[in-house]
Design an enzyme around this catalytic site. Structure first.
Site, PDB file in Angstrom:
ATOM      1  N   LYS A  11       0.737  -0.852   0.060  1.00  0.00           N
ATOM      2  CA  LYS A  11      -0.087   0.532   0.022  1.00  0.00           C
ATOM      3  C   LYS A  11       0.469   0.890  -0.368  1.00  0.00           C
ATOM      4  CE  LYS A  11      -3.935  -1.891   2.647  1.00  0.00           C
ATOM      5  NZ  LYS A  11      -5.203  -2.130   3.568  1.00  0.00           N
ATOM      6  N   TYR A  67     -12.608  -2.748  -4.369  1.00  0.00           N
ATOM      7  CA  TYR A  67     -12.532  -2.813  -2.577  1.00  0.00           C
ATOM      8  C   TYR A  67     -14.359  -2.757  -2.965  1.00  0.00           C
ATOM      9  CZ  TYR A  67      -8.180  -2.114  -0.491  1.00  0.00           C
ATOM     10  OH  TYR A  67      -6.910  -2.566   0.085  1.00  0.00           O
ATOM     11  N   ASN A 120      -1.931   0.356   7.204  1.00  0.00           N
ATOM     12  CA  ASN A 120      -1.604  -1.092   7.415  1.00  0.00           C
ATOM     13  C   ASN A 120      -0.859  -1.486   6.062  1.00  0.00           C
ATOM     14  OD1 ASN A 120      -4.166  -1.531   5.446  1.00  0.00           O
ATOM     15  ND2 ASN A 120      -4.702  -3.123   6.425  1.00  0.00           N
ATOM     16  N   HIS A 158      -1.747  -5.222   1.521  1.00  0.00           N
ATOM     17  CA  HIS A 158      -3.147  -6.342   0.813  1.00  0.00           C
ATOM     18  C   HIS A 158      -3.134  -7.539   0.715  1.00  0.00           C
ATOM     19  CE1 HIS A 158      -7.141  -7.353  -0.609  1.00  0.00           C
ATOM     20  NE2 HIS A 158      -6.528  -7.911  -1.370  1.00  0.00           N
ATOM     21  N   GLU A 194      -9.518 -10.960  -7.870  1.00  0.00           N
ATOM     22  CA  GLU A 194      -8.430  -9.644  -7.592  1.00  0.00           C
ATOM     23  C   GLU A 194      -6.605  -9.676  -8.741  1.00  0.00           C
ATOM     24  OE1 GLU A 194      -9.938  -9.684  -2.707  1.00  0.00           O
ATOM     25  OE2 GLU A 194      -7.949  -9.687  -3.309  1.00  0.00           O
TER      26      GLU A 194
HETATM   27  P1  RTP Z   1      -6.509  -5.994   3.788  1.00  0.00           P
HETATM   28  O1  RTP Z   1      -8.115  -6.781   2.628  1.00  0.00           O
HETATM   29  O2  RTP Z   1      -6.169  -4.733   3.085  1.00  0.00           O
HETATM   30  O3  RTP Z   1      -5.982  -8.016   3.102  1.00  0.00           O
HETATM   31  O4  RTP Z   1      -7.013  -5.691   4.567  1.00  0.00           O
HETATM   32  P2  RTP Z   1      -7.581  -7.397   5.298  1.00  0.00           P
HETATM   33  O5  RTP Z   1      -8.741  -8.536   4.764  1.00  0.00           O
HETATM   34  O6  RTP Z   1      -7.023  -7.726   6.830  1.00  0.00           O
HETATM   35  O7  RTP Z   1      -9.092  -6.298   6.076  1.00  0.00           O
HETATM   36  P3  RTP Z   1     -11.021  -6.214   5.420  1.00  0.00           P
HETATM   37  O8  RTP Z   1     -11.992  -6.574   6.453  1.00  0.00           O
HETATM   38  O9  RTP Z   1     -10.589  -6.661   4.214  1.00  0.00           O
HETATM   39  O10 RTP Z   1     -10.449  -4.582   5.056  1.00  0.00           O
HETATM   40  C1  RTP Z   1      -9.707  -3.786   4.343  1.00  0.00           C
HETATM   41  C2  RTP Z   1      -8.844  -3.023   4.572  1.00  0.00           C
HETATM   42  O11 RTP Z   1      -9.908  -1.515   4.911  1.00  0.00           O
HETATM   43  C3  RTP Z   1      -9.263  -0.584   6.745  1.00  0.00           C
HETATM   44  N1  RTP Z   1     -10.122  -1.226   7.492  1.00  0.00           N
HETATM   45  N2  RTP Z   1     -10.157  -0.040   8.002  1.00  0.00           N
HETATM   46  N3  RTP Z   1     -11.708   1.266  10.171  1.00  0.00           N
HETATM   47  C4  RTP Z   1     -11.270   0.090  10.710  1.00  0.00           C
HETATM   48  O12 RTP Z   1     -12.389  -0.828  11.240  1.00  0.00           O
HETATM   49  C5  RTP Z   1     -10.946  -0.647   8.960  1.00  0.00           C
HETATM   50  N4  RTP Z   1     -11.276  -1.884   8.849  1.00  0.00           N
HETATM   51  C6  RTP Z   1     -10.629  -2.280   7.827  1.00  0.00           C
HETATM   52  C7  RTP Z   1      -8.242  -1.654   6.314  1.00  0.00           C
HETATM   53  O13 RTP Z   1      -7.102  -1.039   6.296  1.00  0.00           O
HETATM   54  C8  RTP Z   1      -8.381  -2.655   5.798  1.00  0.00           C
HETATM   55  O14 RTP Z   1      -7.048  -3.520   5.367  1.00  0.00           O
HETATM   56 MG    MG Z   2      -9.899  -8.021   2.818  1.00  0.00          MG
END
Ligand code: RTP
Ligand code: MG
Length: 141
Positions: free
Chosen positions: A11, A51, A114, A117, A128
């Site tokens: 990112k 997204y 963070n 991804h 994706e």
């Molecule tokens: P990613 O998709 O980026 O690999 O991360 P992930 O599966 O661990 O998390 P996901 O639930 O898919 O969420 C995508 C991205 O959205 C941001 N996020 N912000 N503020 C919040 O509560 C929140 N929750 C998620 C994070 O940057 C996450 O990587």
């Molecule tokens: Mg995710």
């Protein structure tokens, strides 16, 4: 375990920190091969499309703004159990919860910024990967 491919994005925060190489090294030491890669500055439309599953979530706009704030490094990783392996190397979404030695524990600043991804399942990985790469741009090895 099956040979899998997963989509990974370094990112804008991690690209700005100049740790692309360190993160690639984590992938390689973890047994994953980079079989495709490109650097891109995503347009708003590209980030929103990528997204789309999170469209209704409260963090959607902040996530899109962040993802278009600078260039990203996008790669396809291949290996045995690559999807789960990559998520293990990444650590928890919130770096506060990420295990020591994971990419997010070492390079992420917040749940928004963070660092990486990674696809979360075979179905999403396929979608994706196709979102960013033509099959002729992927070099299985
Ligand atoms: P990613 O998709 O980026 O690999 O991360 P992930 O599966 O661990 O998390 P996901 O639930 O898919 O969420 C995508 C991205 O959205 C941001 N996020 N912000 N503020 C919040 O509560 C929140 N929750 C998620 C994070 O940057 C996450 O990587
Ligand atoms: Mg995710």
């Amino acid at each position: 375990m099956a040979l899998e491919r997963t989509l990974s994005i370094i990112k804008p925060d991690a690209v700005a920190k100049n740790v692309i190489g360190e993160i690639y090294s984590r992938f390689e030491k973890g047994g994953l091969k980079v079989v495709a890669s490109k650097m891109k500055h995503l347009s708003r439309k590209e980030a929103e499309g990528f997204y789309a599953v999170h469209r209704e979530r409260p963090f959607f706009n902040a996530l899109v703004e962040f993802m278009i704030s600078g260039p990203v490094m996008i790669q396809v990783l291949e290996g045995e159990g690559a999807i789960a392996k990559n998520r293990e190397l990444m650590g928890a979404t919130n770096p506060k919860d990420a295990a020591a030695g994971t990419i997010r524990a070492d390079f992420a600043d917040s749940i928004d910024a963070n660092a990486v991804h990674g696809s979360d399942a075979p179905e999403t990985a396929a979608v994706e990967i196709a979102y960013f790469f033509a099959s002729t741009e992927i070099f299985s090895r």
